[in-house]
Each structure stands twice: as structure tokens, then as C-alpha cells.
Design a protein around this motif. Sequence first.
Motif, PDB file in Angstrom:
ATOM      1  N   PHE A 220       0.855  -1.181   0.000  1.00 55.11           N
ATOM      2  CA  PHE A 220       0.000   0.000   0.000  1.00 55.11           C
ATOM      3  C   PHE A 220       0.892   1.232   0.000  1.00 55.11           C
ATOM      4  O   PHE A 220       2.073   1.166   0.359  1.00 55.11           O
ATOM      5  N   TYR A 221       0.313   2.363  -0.380  1.00 55.77           N
ATOM      6  CA  TYR A 221       1.002   3.638  -0.217  1.00 55.77           C
ATOM      7  C   TYR A 221       0.797   4.117   1.229  1.00 55.77           C
ATOM      8  O   TYR A 221       0.222   3.420   2.054  1.00 55.77           O
ATOM      9  N   GLY A 222       1.286   5.312   1.524  1.00 55.39           N
ATOM     10  CA  GLY A 222       1.048   5.873   2.846  1.00 55.39           C
ATOM     11  C   GLY A 222       2.094   5.481   3.872  1.00 55.39           C
ATOM     12  O   GLY A 222       3.246   5.171   3.538  1.00 55.39           O
ATOM     13  N   MET A 223       1.714   5.492   5.151  1.00 50.21           N
ATOM     14  CA  MET A 223       2.653   5.264   6.245  1.00 50.21           C
ATOM     15  C   MET A 223       3.144   3.819   6.272  1.00 50.21           C
ATOM     16  O   MET A 223       2.363   2.881   6.168  1.00 50.21           O
ATOM     17  N   GLN A 224       4.465   3.669   6.425  1.00 51.00           N
ATOM     18  CA  GLN A 224       5.112   2.359   6.436  1.00 51.00           C
ATOM     19  C   GLN A 224       6.013   2.243   7.671  1.00 51.00           C
ATOM     20  O   GLN A 224       6.545   3.237   8.163  1.00 51.00           O
ATOM     21  N   GLU A 225       6.186   1.014   8.118  1.00 46.84           N
ATOM     22  CA  GLU A 225       7.182   0.714   9.141  1.00 46.84           C
ATOM     23  C   GLU A 225       8.144  -0.322   8.584  1.00 46.84           C
ATOM     24  O   GLU A 225       7.725  -1.348   8.055  1.00 46.84           O
ATOM     25  N   ILE A 226       9.426  -0.041   8.717  1.00 42.63           N
ATOM     26  CA  ILE A 226      10.442  -1.002   8.301  1.00 42.63           C
ATOM     27  C   ILE A 226      11.207  -1.457   9.537  1.00 42.63           C
ATOM     28  O   ILE A 226      11.552  -0.646  10.400  1.00 42.63           O
ATOM     29  N   THR A 227      11.422  -2.764   9.627  1.00 44.52           N
ATOM     30  CA  THR A 227      12.137  -3.353  10.763  1.00 44.52           C
ATOM     31  C   THR A 227      13.265  -4.227  10.241  1.00 44.52           C
ATOM     32  O   THR A 227      13.066  -5.011   9.318  1.00 44.52           O
ATOM     33  N   ILE A 228      14.426  -4.078  10.848  1.00 45.81           N
ATOM     34  CA  ILE A 228      15.551  -4.971  10.584  1.00 45.81           C
ATOM     35  C   ILE A 228      15.759  -5.817  11.837  1.00 45.81           C
ATOM     36  O   ILE A 228      16.128  -5.309  12.891  1.00 45.81           O
ATOM     37  N   PHE A 229      15.485  -7.111  11.729  1.00 46.05           N
ATOM     38  CA  PHE A 229      15.711  -8.036  12.827  1.00 46.05           C
ATOM     39  C   PHE A 229      17.098  -8.664  12.695  1.00 46.05           C
ATOM     40  O   PHE A 229      17.502  -9.069  11.596  1.00 46.05           O
ATOM     41  N   THR A 230      17.815  -8.727  13.814  1.00 46.25           N
ATOM     42  CA  THR A 230      19.046  -9.510  13.899  1.00 46.25           C
ATOM     43  C   THR A 230      18.677 -10.824  14.576  1.00 46.25           C
ATOM     44  O   THR A 230      18.560 -10.889  15.802  1.00 46.25           O
ATOM     45  N   PRO A 231      18.451 -11.893  13.826  1.00 42.12           N
ATOM     46  CA  PRO A 231      17.828 -13.092  14.392  1.00 42.12           C
ATOM     47  C   PRO A 231      18.832 -14.107  14.923  1.00 42.12           C
ATOM     48  O   PRO A 231      19.935 -14.263  14.392  1.00 42.12           O
ATOM     49  N   ASP A 232      18.436 -14.800  15.984  1.00 36.71           N
ATOM     50  CA  ASP A 232      19.227 -15.944  16.422  1.00 36.71           C
ATOM     51  C   ASP A 232      18.976 -17.112  15.468  1.00 36.71           C
ATOM     52  O   ASP A 232      18.175 -17.006  14.523  1.00 36.71           O
ATOM     53  N   LEU A 233      19.641 -18.242  15.693  1.00 36.92           N
ATOM     54  CA  LEU A 233      19.517 -19.380  14.788  1.00 36.92           C
ATOM     55  C   LEU A 233      18.094 -19.929  14.768  1.00 36.92           C
ATOM     56  O   LEU A 233      17.586 -20.325  13.702  1.00 36.92           O
ATOM     57  N   ASN A 234      17.424 -19.929  15.914  1.00 44.32           N
ATOM     58  CA  ASN A 234      16.047 -20.423  15.951  1.00 44.32           C
ATOM     59  C   ASN A 234      15.125 -19.575  15.089  1.00 44.32           C
ATOM     60  O   ASN A 234      14.220 -20.079  14.424  1.00 44.32           O
ATOM     61  N   TRP A 235      15.337 -18.262  15.125  1.00 42.98           N
ATOM     62  CA  TRP A 235      14.524 -17.344  14.307  1.00 42.98           C
ATOM     63  C   TRP A 235      14.794 -17.614  12.827  1.00 42.98           C
ATOM     64  O   TRP A 235      13.863 -17.605  12.010  1.00 42.98           O
ATOM     65  N   GLN A 236      16.044 -17.848  12.471  1.00 47.25           N
ATOM     66  CA  GLN A 236      16.378 -18.158  11.085  1.00 47.25           C
ATOM     67  C   GLN A 236      15.696 -19.444  10.626  1.00 47.25           C
ATOM     68  O   GLN A 236      15.179 -19.527   9.509  1.00 47.25           O
ATOM     69  N   LYS A 237      15.667 -20.451  11.488  1.00 48.01           N
ATOM     70  CA  LYS A 237      14.998 -21.705  11.144  1.00 48.01           C
ATOM     71  C   LYS A 237      13.499 -21.481  10.939  1.00 48.01           C
ATOM     72  O   LYS A 237      12.884 -22.040  10.024  1.00 48.01           O
ATOM     73  N   TRP A 238      12.908 -20.648  11.808  1.00 45.40           N
ATOM     74  CA  TRP A 238      11.483 -20.339  11.656  1.00 45.40           C
ATOM     75  C   TRP A 238      11.218 -19.637  10.335  1.00 45.40           C
ATOM     76  O   TRP A 238      10.261 -19.962   9.623  1.00 45.40           O
ATOM     77  N   PHE A 239      12.082 -18.679   9.983  1.00 46.20           N
ATOM     78  CA  PHE A 239      11.881 -17.928   8.748  1.00 46.20           C
ATOM     79  C   PHE A 239      11.899 -18.866   7.549  1.00 46.20           C
ATOM     80  O   PHE A 239      11.071 -18.752   6.637  1.00 46.20           O
ATOM     81  N   LEU A 240      12.833 -19.807   7.508  1.00 42.95           N
ATOM     82  CA  LEU A 240      12.938 -20.735   6.397  1.00 42.95           C
ATOM     83  C   LEU A 240      11.674 -21.579   6.251  1.00 42.95           C
ATOM     84  O   LEU A 240      11.278 -21.938   5.141  1.00 42.95           O
ATOM     85  N   GLN A 241      11.014 -21.865   7.385  1.00 45.18           N
ATOM     86  CA  GLN A 241       9.803 -22.669   7.328  1.00 45.18           C
ATOM     87  C   GLN A 241       8.580 -21.854   6.927  1.00 45.18           C
ATOM     88  O   GLN A 241       7.890 -22.180   5.967  1.00 45.18           O
ATOM     89  N   HIS A 242       8.316 -20.788   7.658  1.00 48.25           N
ATOM     90  CA  HIS A 242       7.045 -20.092   7.535  1.00 48.25           C
ATOM     91  C   HIS A 242       7.015 -19.046   6.427  1.00 48.25           C
ATOM     92  O   HIS A 242       5.950 -18.770   5.880  1.00 48.25           O
TER      93      HIS A 242
END
Length: 280
Positions: A220-242
Motif C-alpha cells: 500500500f502507499y502511505g505510512m510504512q514501518e520497516i524493521t531490521i531483525f538480527t535473528p538468532d539461529l532459531n529465528w532463522q529456522k522459523w523464517f525458512l519454514q514459515h
Amino acid sequence: MRFILLFIFIALINSCEDPVPFDYVPNNVVEAFIVVGEPIRDIRVMRTQNLSQEFDLENSLIRDAEVRIFNENVDLKLEIEDSGTQGYYYPEEYLVEPLTNYNLEITLSDGSKITGSTRTPTNSIWVKKTPNPLKYPIDTTNLPDRYSISWEKNASFDFYHLQVKALDTIGYGQYLDPPTEELNRRIEEDFASENYYYELTNNAFLPTSETAIVWDVFKFYGMQEITIFTPDLNWQKWFLQHVASAEYNELLNSLEGNGFGTFASAGAIRDTFFLVKNQP
């Protein structure tokens, strides 16, 4: 006669096969994420449902579990939000510490447990933020300027999770100076279905601490939020799955006991900006 014999033969073969299993055995699944410097707010315990039935979130939620997050210095007992429809467990007000070990223990009504652990990273620092306001180009294949963003590289982590979220899918003109009554609208993409716009976020996995602005991440246009996560290994594994495969892989499970899922942590830096329409 041959037909009758063939029919009897097929019937005998089928009678020797094992019966088709119809009994569905549910499993327990946990989604538990903690972010450095922020309250604990994304802990959910659920039960899987049979694919032959329509999914019902309320029937999936486990609301009577005992949930703890603890280490040598703190012991937090989480309580589910009774009025909430999403089934998240919350502790008393507490901010997640960096470079700290946290343990998760979930006790189900039958006395069985699900456990996990994570060590939190540190938050990064912005080096170059998104221009604000940022104008969406009329032609993304012929850009006069190529914008980029960057953040301080964390020596201990090689991958980052970038998330862009539309903060207001209706309001647009109210953020202009002077304000107007102009409404927001979505950014039409040839590849996008109606379901694509139901989720307000877009995610990417980056092996670098700098990236050009990819215009396809905006819905969408308009207001946006950008986030940069520094993930641990568990977070990386979750990202690959979901996010990457949208499919559970038991090899990427980060929990032990009577269930599967994720207990993960990440550092996070956030920024907001206004995305200007490329035409009225």
C-alpha cells in the motif's frame, strides 16, 4: 465368467490391504518470539487441526497452559489475555535484555512439557535510513535514482530479517501537509491475488547489512514501518519454514517435549516513513 473371477480377485486383494486410517491425532505447536528491548508479547500455544475440517483459530488455541520464561535472574509466569482473540500469553511488564540466555517451559493440562532456549542478540544501529518521504516511481524499470538503506553489521550474525509493514491502509491525506481527505489505495501487482493484500507485511532474508529499496515489498502507499531483525539461529529456522517455504520441517524444530515449533529471539531496529503515490 472371466469378469466374475476378475471381480473376486480384486475383492480379495482389497481385503488384504490395511484399512485407511481416519483417526486424526493432533499435535501441540508453539510460536514464541522475544525481541531485545521490547516487552514479551508474541507467545502462543496451539493444537493442530485436521486438514479435512475448516480451520478455527479459537478451537486451535490452548488457553490453559502454564507458560514460564526464565533464567538465573528472572522467572516470568505468563498469563493468557482472556479478552484477546489471538491467544497470546503475556508476562508482567518486562523488557527483553540483550546477550542473555532465556529458557521457555510450557506445562500442558496433562502434565507434559514443551521446552526451549535462546540467547538474545544485540540491537543494530541505522547507518542509512529510508528517505522520508519516499516517492514510489512511475516506472520501476527505469529509475533515475536508486535508493538504499544500511545498518551496522553485527559481527556474530550473517543474516538479517527485513520486514516492511503498511501502517494505515485507509488513511493517506491526513498525513500530508496540509492534510486532505484523500484515501489510501493498494499497489497493484500482476502477480498478486486478493489474499496477498490480507497480510500487511512483506518479509525478506538478507545476507548483507545493506540493500537497495525493492519496490515490490510495498503493498500500500502511505505510512510504512520497516524493521531490521538480527535473528538468532532459531529465528532463522522459523523464517525458512514459515516465510520461505510455508511448510513445517521437523529438522528445523527448536523445541523439545510434547510438541514442536519455535522459541526464538532477535534484536530489532525500526523506522517509519511515508510512501507517496506515483500518481493521484
